[in-house]
Design a protein around this motif. Structure first.
Motif, PDB file in Angstrom:
ATOM      1  N   MET A 176      21.438  26.298  67.990  1.00 33.14           N
ATOM      2  CA  MET A 176      20.142  26.764  67.531  1.00 33.14           C
ATOM      3  C   MET A 176      19.792  26.065  66.213  1.00 33.14           C
ATOM      4  N   LYS A 177      18.564  25.633  66.070  1.00 32.46           N
ATOM      5  CA  LYS A 177      18.136  24.950  64.857  1.00 32.46           C
ATOM      6  C   LYS A 177      18.116  25.915  63.682  1.00 32.46           C
ATOM      7  N   PRO A 178      18.582  25.469  62.521  1.00 32.19           N
ATOM      8  CA  PRO A 178      18.565  26.350  61.354  1.00 32.19           C
ATOM      9  C   PRO A 178      17.142  26.672  60.913  1.00 32.19           C
ATOM     10  N   ILE A 179      16.948  27.921  60.494  1.00 31.52           N
ATOM     11  CA  ILE A 179      15.645  28.333  59.953  1.00 31.52           C
ATOM     12  C   ILE A 179      15.749  28.707  58.473  1.00 31.52           C
ATOM     13  N   VAL A 180      16.972  28.792  57.968  1.00 34.34           N
ATOM     14  CA  VAL A 180      17.201  28.989  56.535  1.00 34.34           C
ATOM     15  C   VAL A 180      18.079  27.846  56.053  1.00 34.34           C
ATOM     16  N   GLY A 181      17.687  27.275  54.934  1.00 34.35           N
ATOM     17  CA  GLY A 181      18.497  26.248  54.301  1.00 34.35           C
ATOM     18  C   GLY A 181      19.139  26.813  53.050  1.00 34.35           C
ATOM     19  N   ILE A 182      20.451  26.730  52.977  1.00 38.13           N
ATOM     20  CA  ILE A 182      21.179  27.125  51.771  1.00 38.13           C
ATOM     21  C   ILE A 182      21.603  25.840  51.085  1.00 38.13           C
ATOM     22  N   ILE A 183      21.090  25.651  49.883  1.00 37.45           N
ATOM     23  CA  ILE A 183      21.445  24.456  49.120  1.00 37.45           C
ATOM     24  C   ILE A 183      22.052  24.877  47.781  1.00 37.45           C
ATOM     25  N   MET A 184      22.922  24.025  47.284  1.00 39.27           N
ATOM     26  CA  MET A 184      23.568  24.309  46.001  1.00 39.27           C
ATOM     27  C   MET A 184      23.790  23.008  45.263  1.00 39.27           C
ATOM     28  N   GLY A 185      23.892  23.118  43.946  1.00 37.46           N
ATOM     29  CA  GLY A 185      24.022  21.941  43.110  1.00 37.46           C
ATOM     30  C   GLY A 185      25.345  21.220  43.225  1.00 37.46           C
ATOM     31  N   SER A 186      26.418  21.962  43.521  1.00 38.80           N
ATOM     32  CA  SER A 186      27.722  21.316  43.693  1.00 38.80           C
ATOM     33  C   SER A 186      28.632  22.225  44.508  1.00 38.80           C
ATOM     34  N   ASP A 187      29.743  21.662  44.962  1.00 34.26           N
ATOM     35  CA  ASP A 187      30.658  22.457  45.777  1.00 34.26           C
ATOM     36  C   ASP A 187      31.314  23.583  44.977  1.00 34.26           C
ATOM     37  N   SER A 188      31.267  23.519  43.660  1.00 35.62           N
ATOM     38  CA  SER A 188      31.810  24.614  42.855  1.00 35.62           C
ATOM     39  C   SER A 188      30.980  25.889  43.006  1.00 35.62           C
ATOM     40  N   ASP A 189      29.767  25.771  43.527  1.00 38.34           N
ATOM     41  CA  ASP A 189      28.899  26.932  43.771  1.00 38.34           C
ATOM     42  C   ASP A 189      29.193  27.597  45.117  1.00 38.34           C
ATOM     43  N   MET A 190      30.031  26.973  45.921  1.00 35.57           N
ATOM     44  CA  MET A 190      30.250  27.447  47.291  1.00 35.57           C
ATOM     45  C   MET A 190      30.832  28.847  47.359  1.00 35.57           C
ATOM     46  N   GLN A 191      31.718  29.182  46.448  1.00 34.73           N
ATOM     47  CA  GLN A 191      32.322  30.513  46.476  1.00 34.73           C
ATOM     48  C   GLN A 191      31.236  31.594  46.394  1.00 34.73           C
ATOM     49  N   VAL A 192      30.231  31.375  45.574  1.00 36.59           N
ATOM     50  CA  VAL A 192      29.123  32.325  45.449  1.00 36.59           C
ATOM     51  C   VAL A 192      28.197  32.222  46.659  1.00 36.59           C
ATOM     52  N   MET A 193      27.812  31.014  47.028  1.00 38.78           N
ATOM     53  CA  MET A 193      26.808  30.821  48.072  1.00 38.78           C
ATOM     54  C   MET A 193      27.323  31.159  49.467  1.00 38.78           C
ATOM     55  N   LYS A 194      28.633  31.215  49.647  1.00 35.95           N
ATOM     56  CA  LYS A 194      29.208  31.618  50.927  1.00 35.95           C
ATOM     57  C   LYS A 194      28.757  33.026  51.308  1.00 35.95           C
ATOM     58  N   GLU A 195      28.522  33.874  50.306  1.00 34.88           N
ATOM     59  CA  GLU A 195      28.055  35.233  50.580  1.00 34.88           C
ATOM     60  C   GLU A 195      26.699  35.214  51.297  1.00 34.88           C
ATOM     61  N   ALA A 196      25.856  34.264  50.958  1.00 39.29           N
ATOM     62  CA  ALA A 196      24.562  34.152  51.642  1.00 39.29           C
ATOM     63  C   ALA A 196      24.774  33.754  53.096  1.00 39.29           C
ATOM     64  N   SER A 197      25.644  32.791  53.309  1.00 38.45           N
ATOM     65  CA  SER A 197      25.939  32.351  54.669  1.00 38.45           C
ATOM     66  C   SER A 197      26.534  33.490  55.494  1.00 38.45           C
ATOM     67  N   ASP A 198      27.438  34.252  54.897  1.00 37.84           N
ATOM     68  CA  ASP A 198      28.060  35.370  55.609  1.00 37.84           C
ATOM     69  C   ASP A 198      27.024  36.390  56.070  1.00 37.84           C
ATOM     70  N   ILE A 199      26.071  36.714  55.206  1.00 34.26           N
ATOM     71  CA  ILE A 199      25.024  37.682  55.569  1.00 34.26           C
ATOM     72  C   ILE A 199      24.128  37.116  56.664  1.00 34.26           C
ATOM     73  N   LEU A 200      23.773  35.852  56.558  1.00 34.44           N
ATOM     74  CA  LEU A 200      22.926  35.253  57.595  1.00 34.44           C
ATOM     75  C   LEU A 200      23.656  35.232  58.934  1.00 34.44           C
ATOM     76  N   TYR A 201      24.964  34.956  58.922  1.00 37.42           N
ATOM     77  CA  TYR A 201      25.756  35.056  60.157  1.00 37.42           C
ATOM     78  C   TYR A 201      25.710  36.481  60.701  1.00 37.42           C
ATOM     79  N   TYR A 202      25.854  37.459  59.828  1.00 38.69           N
ATOM     80  CA  TYR A 202      25.836  38.871  60.224  1.00 38.69           C
ATOM     81  C   TYR A 202      24.549  39.206  60.984  1.00 38.69           C
ATOM     82  N   PHE A 203      23.426  38.704  60.482  1.00 37.10           N
ATOM     83  CA  PHE A 203      22.136  38.985  61.118  1.00 37.10           C
ATOM     84  C   PHE A 203      21.787  37.992  62.228  1.00 37.10           C
ATOM     85  N   GLY A 204      22.642  37.015  62.457  1.00 37.65           N
ATOM     86  CA  GLY A 204      22.379  36.043  63.508  1.00 37.65           C
ATOM     87  C   GLY A 204      21.271  35.069  63.168  1.00 37.65           C
ATOM     88  N   VAL A 205      21.079  34.812  61.892  1.00 37.82           N
ATOM     89  CA  VAL A 205      20.031  33.888  61.447  1.00 37.82           C
ATOM     90  C   VAL A 205      20.621  32.487  61.362  1.00 37.82           C
TER      91      VAL A 205
END
Length: 161
Positions: free
Chosen positions: A1-30
């Motif tokens: 399925m084509k992505p409808i939300v883009g999660i972008i971050m300035g560097s991979d050091s932000d991934m620990q925080v931004m993973k929470e956004a991805s987890d929630i979007l997975y939860y809702f099937g987005v």
């Protein structure tokens, strides 16, 4: 399925925080994508990402950044899609610098801004934006909020025992 939300971050050091956004979007099937787009180190990549996002099917962008935190604002300057900024806690000023950089946008270039390290809420907000035109997603959000209520009420009952 084509992505409808883009999660972008300035560097991979932000991934620990931004993973929470991805987890929630997975939860809702987005469907979503996650990538690194540095406003300062890869400005052409930022320009291309923001300008091409709508044509790729992206409907909301979540942008996390620490320090000077120009990523969310620059993304918002380059697209008319909704942009949600996540100030990422920095070591120098505990994320206050990031918060101020993201929340203090000039008139006409809004960035919805969540709390420092608030990627989870950014994803919930993105889901709410999408749910305006998606009844199934809206229903999922209603169920999620009911689960939150049930969780708290269970804690109330345990405390009262």
């Amino acid at each position: 399925m084509k992505p409808i939300v883009g999660i972008i971050m300035g560097s991979d050091s932000d991934m620990q925080v931004m993973k929470e956004a991805s987890d929630i979007l997975y939860y809702f099937g987005v469907p979503h994508e996650v990538t690194i787009v540095s406003a300062h180190r890869t400005p052409d990549r930022l320009y291309n990402y923001a300008r091409e996002a709508k044509d790729k099917g992206i409907r909301v962008i979540i942008a996390g950044a620490g320090g000077a935190a120009h990523l969310p604002g620059m993304a918002a300057a380059l697209t008319s899609l909704p942009v949600i900024g996540v100030p990422v806690k920095s070591s120098g000023l505990s994320g206050i610098d990031s918060l101020y950089s993201i929340v203090q946008m000039p008139g006409g270039v809004p960035v919805a801004t969540v709390a420092i390290n608030g990627a989870k809420n950014a994803a919930i907000l993105a889901t709410q934006i999408l749910a305006v035109s998606d009844e199934k997603l809206y229903s999922s959000l209603e169920n999620y909020k009911k689960e939150l209520e049930d969780f708290v009420m269970k804690k109330v009952e345990e405390l009262e025992k």
